[in-house]
Design an enzyme around this catalytic site. Structure first.
Site, PDB file in Angstrom:
ATOM      1  N   GLU A  87       0.823  -1.199   0.000  1.00 23.81           N
ATOM      2  CA  GLU A  87       0.000   0.000   0.000  1.00 23.81           C
ATOM      3  C   GLU A  87       0.865   1.259   0.000  1.00 23.81           C
ATOM      4  O   GLU A  87       0.575   2.223  -0.724  1.00 23.81           O
ATOM      5  CB  GLU A  87      -0.928   0.022   1.229  1.00 23.81           C
ATOM      6  CG  GLU A  87      -1.854  -1.172   1.319  1.00 23.81           C
ATOM      7  CD  GLU A  87      -1.283  -2.349   2.116  1.00 23.81           C
ATOM      8  OE1 GLU A  87      -2.089  -3.065   2.723  1.00 23.81           O
ATOM      9  OE2 GLU A  87      -0.040  -2.542   2.135  1.00 23.81           O
ATOM     10  N   CYS A 113      -2.171  -3.555   7.215  1.00 27.12           N
ATOM     11  CA  CYS A 113      -1.752  -3.398   8.606  1.00 27.12           C
ATOM     12  C   CYS A 113      -2.289  -2.063   9.100  1.00 27.12           C
ATOM     13  O   CYS A 113      -2.810  -1.251   8.324  1.00 27.12           O
ATOM     14  CB  CYS A 113      -0.226  -3.471   8.713  1.00 27.12           C
ATOM     15  SG  CYS A 113       0.627  -2.002   8.070  1.00 27.12           S
TER      16      CYS A 113
END
Length: 178
Positions: A87, A113
C-alpha cells in the site's frame, strides 16, 4: 473494392470468461504481489479510480537497497522492517507521478496493517477491497471510524484465461510452445 466496414459477429458470442471489475483489479493486485521481495509475505495493491488504474505496489525494499530474499529479513517485533508494504509503495508511486488518490479504491491482497490503513485513509481512499486477513491489525477499526468501505471478495482464481489458439486474428510466434 468496397471501403465500407463489414460487421463480423463471432459465432461464439460473448467470451466464456470476463471478470467483473472487482475481480479484474484484484487479479492485478495478485499479479503485482509476484514482484514482492520479502519471503514472509507477498502482498499486492492496486489503486483505482473510475475503473482506471492509478498506481500499483508490492511489498519490497527501498529503491537501491538489498532485498530480503538476498540478505534476509530485518525483523522487529515479528515484522520485517526492511520492506515497505504494498500500500505504501502504491501511494509513493502515485505521488511520484502526480496522481491524486482522493476518492479512489484500493485493491489489496490482504487486510492492510494498521499503519497502511491509516495511510490509505489519509490520502483519501474511500473503499478497500481484500480477500484475506492480516494479523494484529486495527485496519477495520480505522476504516469504520473514517467511513471507508471495506469489501471482502473471494480470492479470484489465480489463472489467466488467454489462449492464442482461440483468436482468429492472433498468430503465435513460430517458437511458442503454448
Amino acid at each position: 473494392m468496397s471501403t465500407e466496414p463489414t460487421i463480423v459477429k463471432s459465432a461464439q458470442g460473448a467470451p466464456a470468461y470476463r471478470p467483473q471489475w472487482d475481480e479484474y483489479f484484484m487479479k492485478l493486485a495478485m499479479l503485482a504481489s509476484e514482484r514482492a521481495t520479502c519471503p514472509r509475505m507477498h502482498c499486492g495493491c492496486v489503486l483505482v479510480k473510475n475503473n482506471h488504474v492509478l498506481s500499483t505496489g508490492y511489498n519490497g525494499s527501498l529503491p537501491g537497497t538489498p532485498h530480503c530474499h538476498d540478505v534476509g529479513c530485518l525483523v522487529v517485533d515479528n515484522h520485517c522492517v526492511r520492506t515497505n508494504h504494498a500500500e505504501i509503495n502504491a501511494i509513493c508511486q502515485a505521488a511520484r507521478h502526480g496522481m491524486a488518490l482522493e476518492g479512489a479504491t484500493a485493491y489489496v491482497t490482504n487486510l492492510p496493517c494498521t499503519s497502511c490503513a491509516k495511510a490509505l485513509i489519509a490520502v483519501g481512499i474511500v473503499r478497500v477491497v481484500i480477500f484475506s486477513d492480516y494479523h494484529d491489525s486495527l485496519a477495520e477499526h480505522f476504516f469504520k471510524e473514517s467511513n471507508v468501505e471495506l469489501s471482502h471478495l473471494n480470492m479470484p482464481q489465480p489463472i489467466i484465461h488467454y489462449n492464442l489458439k482461440d483468436f482468429p486474428s492472433a498468430v503465435p510466434f513460430a517458437n511458442d510452445s503454448h
